[in-house]
Enzyme design. Structure first.
Site, PDB file in Angstrom:
ATOM      1  N   HIS A  92      -9.861  -0.506   1.715  1.00  9.04           N
ATOM      2  CA  HIS A  92      -9.246  -0.945   2.998  1.00  9.04           C
ATOM      3  C   HIS A  92      -9.485  -0.004   4.204  1.00  9.04           C
ATOM      4  O   HIS A  92     -10.164   1.154   3.989  1.00  9.04           O
ATOM      5  CB  HIS A  92      -7.774  -1.066   2.734  1.00  9.04           C
ATOM      6  CG  HIS A  92      -6.971   0.438   2.311  1.00  9.04           C
ATOM      7  ND1 HIS A  92      -6.816   1.310   3.188  1.00  9.04           N
ATOM      8  CD2 HIS A  92      -6.476   0.582   1.212  1.00  9.04           C
ATOM      9  CE1 HIS A  92      -5.930   2.382   2.485  1.00  9.04           C
ATOM     10  NE2 HIS A  92      -5.865   1.963   1.336  1.00  9.04           N
ATOM     11  N   HIS A 136      -1.146  -4.640  -2.707  1.00  6.83           N
ATOM     12  CA  HIS A 136       0.070  -5.328  -2.164  1.00  6.83           C
ATOM     13  C   HIS A 136       1.168  -5.269  -3.277  1.00  6.83           C
ATOM     14  O   HIS A 136       1.696  -6.254  -3.327  1.00  6.83           O
ATOM     15  CB  HIS A 136      -0.408  -6.423  -1.188  1.00  6.83           C
ATOM     16  CG  HIS A 136      -1.142  -6.123  -0.101  1.00  6.83           C
ATOM     17  ND1 HIS A 136      -1.762  -7.405   0.688  1.00  6.83           N
ATOM     18  CD2 HIS A 136      -1.175  -5.278   0.780  1.00  6.83           C
ATOM     19  CE1 HIS A 136      -2.297  -6.869   1.688  1.00  6.83           C
ATOM     20  NE2 HIS A 136      -2.068  -5.438   1.746  1.00  6.83           N
ATOM     21  N   HIS A 173       1.710  -4.320  11.619  1.00  8.19           N
ATOM     22  CA  HIS A 173       0.303  -4.213  12.052  1.00  8.19           C
ATOM     23  C   HIS A 173       0.236  -4.887  13.328  1.00  8.19           C
ATOM     24  O   HIS A 173       0.300  -5.894  13.662  1.00  8.19           O
ATOM     25  CB  HIS A 173      -0.678  -5.253  11.061  1.00  8.19           C
ATOM     26  CG  HIS A 173      -0.674  -4.606   9.750  1.00  8.19           C
ATOM     27  ND1 HIS A 173      -0.803  -5.386   8.417  1.00  8.19           N
ATOM     28  CD2 HIS A 173      -0.499  -3.338   9.075  1.00  8.19           C
ATOM     29  CE1 HIS A 173      -0.588  -4.559   7.404  1.00  8.19           C
ATOM     30  NE2 HIS A 173      -0.468  -3.403   7.734  1.00  8.19           N
ATOM     31  N   TYR A 187      -8.218   4.388  -5.317  1.00 13.62           N
ATOM     32  CA  TYR A 187      -7.619   3.604  -6.313  1.00 13.62           C
ATOM     33  C   TYR A 187      -8.599   3.611  -7.305  1.00 13.62           C
ATOM     34  O   TYR A 187      -9.634   2.875  -7.322  1.00 13.62           O
ATOM     35  CB  TYR A 187      -7.287   2.383  -5.594  1.00 13.62           C
ATOM     36  CG  TYR A 187      -6.432   2.375  -4.372  1.00 13.62           C
ATOM     37  CD1 TYR A 187      -5.255   2.506  -4.227  1.00 13.62           C
ATOM     38  CD2 TYR A 187      -7.403   2.346  -3.251  1.00 13.62           C
ATOM     39  CE1 TYR A 187      -4.628   2.696  -3.059  1.00 13.62           C
ATOM     40  CE2 TYR A 187      -6.782   2.498  -1.959  1.00 13.62           C
ATOM     41  CZ  TYR A 187      -5.196   2.840  -2.095  1.00 13.62           C
ATOM     42  OH  TYR A 187      -4.771   2.876  -0.717  1.00 13.62           O
ATOM     43  N   HIS A 216      -4.251   1.159  11.268  1.00 13.68           N
ATOM     44  CA  HIS A 216      -3.932  -0.033  12.172  1.00 13.68           C
ATOM     45  C   HIS A 216      -3.046   0.492  13.317  1.00 13.68           C
ATOM     46  O   HIS A 216      -2.390   1.462  13.173  1.00 13.68           O
ATOM     47  CB  HIS A 216      -3.338  -1.157  11.508  1.00 13.68           C
ATOM     48  CG  HIS A 216      -2.346  -0.871  10.610  1.00 13.68           C
ATOM     49  ND1 HIS A 216      -0.952  -0.742  11.216  1.00 13.68           N
ATOM     50  CD2 HIS A 216      -2.323  -0.462   9.373  1.00 13.68           C
ATOM     51  CE1 HIS A 216      -0.228  -0.461  10.110  1.00 13.68           C
ATOM     52  NE2 HIS A 216      -1.010  -0.024   8.960  1.00 13.68           N
ATOM     53  N   ASP A 247       5.692   3.524   9.459  1.00 10.61           N
ATOM     54  CA  ASP A 247       4.716   3.139   8.165  1.00 10.61           C
ATOM     55  C   ASP A 247       4.518   4.144   7.398  1.00 10.61           C
ATOM     56  O   ASP A 247       3.177   4.942   7.830  1.00 10.61           O
ATOM     57  CB  ASP A 247       3.687   2.237   8.729  1.00 10.61           C
ATOM     58  CG  ASP A 247       2.781   1.485   7.555  1.00 10.61           C
ATOM     59  OD1 ASP A 247       3.147   1.717   6.484  1.00 10.61           O
ATOM     60  OD2 ASP A 247       1.934   1.148   7.877  1.00 10.61           O
ATOM     61  N   ASP A 261      21.530 -23.897   2.906  1.00 14.21           N
ATOM     62  CA  ASP A 261      21.742 -23.504   3.968  1.00 14.21           C
ATOM     63  C   ASP A 261      21.845 -21.977   4.552  1.00 14.21           C
ATOM     64  O   ASP A 261      22.893 -21.613   5.298  1.00 14.21           O
ATOM     65  CB  ASP A 261      23.344 -24.212   4.241  1.00 14.21           C
ATOM     66  CG  ASP A 261      24.265 -23.710   3.370  1.00 14.21           C
ATOM     67  OD1 ASP A 261      23.845 -22.805   2.216  1.00 14.21           O
ATOM     68  OD2 ASP A 261      25.355 -24.130   3.452  1.00 14.21           O
ATOM     69  N   GLU A 268      -4.270   6.369   6.879  1.00 11.32           N
ATOM     70  CA  GLU A 268      -3.745   6.110   5.649  1.00 11.32           C
ATOM     71  C   GLU A 268      -4.781   6.028   4.702  1.00 11.32           C
ATOM     72  O   GLU A 268      -4.986   4.758   4.061  1.00 11.32           O
ATOM     73  CB  GLU A 268      -3.105   4.942   5.614  1.00 11.32           C
ATOM     74  CG  GLU A 268      -3.354   3.567   6.300  1.00 11.32           C
ATOM     75  CD  GLU A 268      -2.587   2.365   6.132  1.00 11.32           C
ATOM     76  OE1 GLU A 268      -2.290   1.919   5.069  1.00 11.32           O
ATOM     77  OE2 GLU A 268      -2.111   1.529   7.237  1.00 11.32           O
ATOM     78  N   ASP A 320       5.249   2.925  -0.239  1.00  9.28           N
ATOM     79  CA  ASP A 320       4.654   2.522   0.999  1.00  9.28           C
ATOM     80  C   ASP A 320       6.160   1.861   1.696  1.00  9.28           C
ATOM     81  O   ASP A 320       6.151   0.539   1.097  1.00  9.28           O
ATOM     82  CB  ASP A 320       3.648   1.698   1.004  1.00  9.28           C
ATOM     83  CG  ASP A 320       2.756   1.364   2.567  1.00  9.28           C
ATOM     84  OD1 ASP A 320       3.623   1.493   3.463  1.00  9.28           O
ATOM     85  OD2 ASP A 320       1.708   0.995   2.155  1.00  9.28           O
ATOM     86  N   GLU A 335      -0.063   8.238   4.007  1.00 11.54           N
ATOM     87  CA  GLU A 335      -0.025   7.261   5.302  1.00 11.54           C
ATOM     88  C   GLU A 335       0.925   8.101   6.028  1.00 11.54           C
ATOM     89  O   GLU A 335       2.277   8.136   5.786  1.00 11.54           O
ATOM     90  CB  GLU A 335       0.251   5.963   5.026  1.00 11.54           C
ATOM     91  CG  GLU A 335       0.650   5.056   6.224  1.00 11.54           C
ATOM     92  CD  GLU A 335       0.714   3.765   6.141  1.00 11.54           C
ATOM     93  OE1 GLU A 335       1.084   3.180   4.862  1.00 11.54           O
ATOM     94  OE2 GLU A 335       0.369   3.018   7.183  1.00 11.54           O
ATOM     95  N   ARG A 381      -2.052   6.862  -2.018  1.00  8.91           N
ATOM     96  CA  ARG A 381      -2.480   6.674  -0.613  1.00  8.91           C
ATOM     97  C   ARG A 381      -1.523   7.693   0.048  1.00  8.91           C
ATOM     98  O   ARG A 381      -0.526   7.956  -0.354  1.00  8.91           O
ATOM     99  CB  ARG A 381      -2.238   5.231  -0.062  1.00  8.91           C
ATOM    100  CG  ARG A 381      -2.220   5.193   1.120  1.00  8.91           C
ATOM    101  CD  ARG A 381      -2.398   3.496   1.701  1.00  8.91           C
ATOM    102  NE  ARG A 381      -1.417   2.733   1.485  1.00  8.91           N
ATOM    103  CZ  ARG A 381      -0.961   1.934   0.240  1.00  8.91           C
ATOM    104  NH1 ARG A 381      -2.160   1.834  -0.494  1.00  8.91           N
ATOM    105  NH2 ARG A 381      -0.032   1.182   0.021  1.00  8.91           N
TER     106      ARG A 381
HETATM  107  N1  GLY Z   1       2.521  -0.823   4.811  1.00  5.56           N
HETATM  108  C1  GLY Z   1       1.250  -1.963   5.176  1.00  5.56           C
HETATM  109  C2  GLY Z   1       0.374  -0.897   5.567  1.00  5.56           C
HETATM  110  O1  GLY Z   1       0.456   0.433   5.334  1.00  5.56           O
HETATM  111  O2  GLY Z   1      -0.381  -1.444   6.287  1.00  5.56           O
HETATM  112 MN    MN Z   2       2.088   1.255   4.859  1.00  9.89          MN
HETATM  113 MN    MN Z   3      -0.055   1.039   7.141  1.00 14.89          MN
END
Ligand code: GLY
Ligand code: MN
Ligand code: MN
Length: 435
Positions: free
Chosen positions: A345, A238, A356, A386, A349, A266, A35, A382, A255, A405, A403
């Site tokens: 990647h 991820h 996203h 890696y 975005h 982000d 619940d 970003e 991140d 970003e 990374r």
């Molecule tokens: N935090 C998700 C991305 O960087 O797209």
């Molecule tokens: Mn991110």
């Molecule tokens: Mn991002």
């Protein structure tokens, strides 16, 4: 919060509906276990048009000669309000959110067939939620059952997201203000994590510093599950376990971004746990930073969405060659996609109510052209690098994951990077200085 922006969006949508009707339900509350519920988060499209925070609510927009905006919501209920808190109820909601009329949500099923009747097009997010698909189909059938009384059901059903995604892609002033607030708080969270970082801490201790800053400054919380990845965990794109100890000579990649009034920031920063970059770490870091600068320099109205990715890839591929990760020429590494082993990647975005965010990336044309950037679009930049351990990879680079970003808004002349957390090697080492 002012509701002018929400009513303006409803008016803009109404102008696109012809004599059609749009039905926009918010998200349901979701059970987490037994619940207990997940913290409630409204549907982004519903929020975009209403700013109404409660669950069990539906906006109905009727186009045509006399356009109407309607809200169906929960009734006042003293007993439930004692347990769960304030509810607007239809009367207060009508005034506070500037609808033409509001009704109890319990009346939706009964009223919907009449609202739909004799309209040419029904707009809703087809297939987003099968329960709503079924409920809307039932209302359509209720209109069809009235055909001998001269009522006509809409002949066409269109996906409302086609209209709303287009609108959401270009942010209005109030959205950009909110996103800037989310960015300031998120950057403060990153800076706090940098200041508190010590070798031997667990990744979750840095996660705790982020949430401290987010909540302390009034953000709702995380906009998405944060990544706090020490050492080679940063090579898992991820990674969200956030439960390992931070080794003294490792980097840590964070991140994380907060949500403010529904809007996400982000941000990713990567810094040395000890506060000092090793030579190898710095060399890799400078490559990613240069890739980000090159990408940002290409962002301006009229540029293709792909241009900034291409710019980042070119700098990264050259860096991979310089670091001894790849051999041959930059063009060769790009052509063969060899660079994807270390950068797999996209460079960014759309960003907005969803991390996203809504919006197409390709034009709706036969050529399948990438969307051209326009003033008011918000996106992330970003790039990353890696380097997983492998026998054919120089050993001193093993496990380095980086990374960087930031979030940008496209302006008339270029773009504005509106996330401002320490970023250069010098800035990072300065903010982490322990003396
Ligand atoms: N935090 C998700 C991305 O960087 O797209
Ligand atoms: Mn991110
Ligand atoms: Mn991002």
């Amino acid at each position: 919060m002012t509701h002018t922006a929400f009513t303006a969006r409803r008016q803009r949508l109404l102008a696109k509906l012809g004599n059609g009707i749009a039905i926009v339900p918010t998200a349901p509350e979701r059970v987490r276990n037994r619940d207990s519920h997940h913290p409630y988060r409204f549907d982004s499209y519903f929020w975009y048009l209403t700013g109404f925070p409660e669950p069990e609510a539906v906006a109905v927009l009727c186009g045509g000669a006399v356009p109407q905006t309607l809200l169906f919501c929960r009734e006042k209920n003293e007993a439930r309000e004692i347990w769960d808190g304030y509810r607007y109820g239809p009367e207060a909601a009508c005034k506070a959110f500037a609808f033409d009329a509001t009704y109890p949500i319990s009346e939706l099923e009964q009223r919907l067939p009449d609202l739909m009747a004799d309209r040419s097009v029904l707009w809703h997010s087809v297939g987003h939620d099968t329960e709503w698909d079924t409920r809307i189909a039932a209302s359509l059938n209720a209109v069809r059952a009235q055909s001998r009384n001269g009522k006509r059901a809409p002949r066409e059903i269109h996906d409302l997201r086609a209209l709303l995604d287009e609108m959401r892609l270009i942010k209005d002033g109030s959205e950009i203000d909110t996103m800037r607030r989310a960015a300031v708080i998120s950057a403060a969270g990153h800076a706090r994590a940098m200041r508190h970082c010590r070798p031997g801490m667990a990744e979750y201790e840095l996660e705790a510093e982020l949430i401290h800053e987010f909540r302390h400054r009034g953000a709702n919380g995380h906009a998405y599950t944060p990544i706090v990845a020490g050492g080679h965990n940063a090579c898992v794109l991820h990674y969200v376990e956030n439960n390992r100890v931070l080794a003294e000579h490792a980097l840590v990649l964070i991140d994380a971004g907060c949500e403010v009034d529904g809007y996400a920031a982000d941000i990713t920063r990567t810094f040395p746990v000890s506060g000092r970059f090793s030579t190898a770490q710095r060399d890799c870091y400078e490559v990613v930073l240069a890739a980000q600068s090159a990408a940002i320099a290409t962002i301006h109205p009229g540029a293709s969405f792909m241009a900034y990715h291409d710019a980042a890839v070119r700098v990264l591929a050259q860096g991979m060659i310089d670091l001894g990760l790849l051999t041959g020429s930059v063009d060769g590494a790009i052509e063969s996609e060899a660079y994807k082993r270390f950068y797999m990647h996209r460079t960014g975005h759309w960003l907005g109510l969803d991390v996203h965010d809504a919006g197409e990336y390709k034009e709706n044309t036969d050529g399948g052209e990438w969307v051209k950037l326009q003033t008011g679009m918000t996106l992330t930049v970003e790039p990353g690098l890696y380097i997983r351990a492998a026998t054919d990879v120089p050993q001193h680079l093993h496990g380095i994951g980086i990374r960087i970003e930031d979030d940008v808004v496209v302006t008339d002349t270029g773009c504005d990077v509106y996330t401002d957390a320490p970023k250069t090697v010098a800035e990072l080492e300065e903010v982490m200085r322990r003396d």
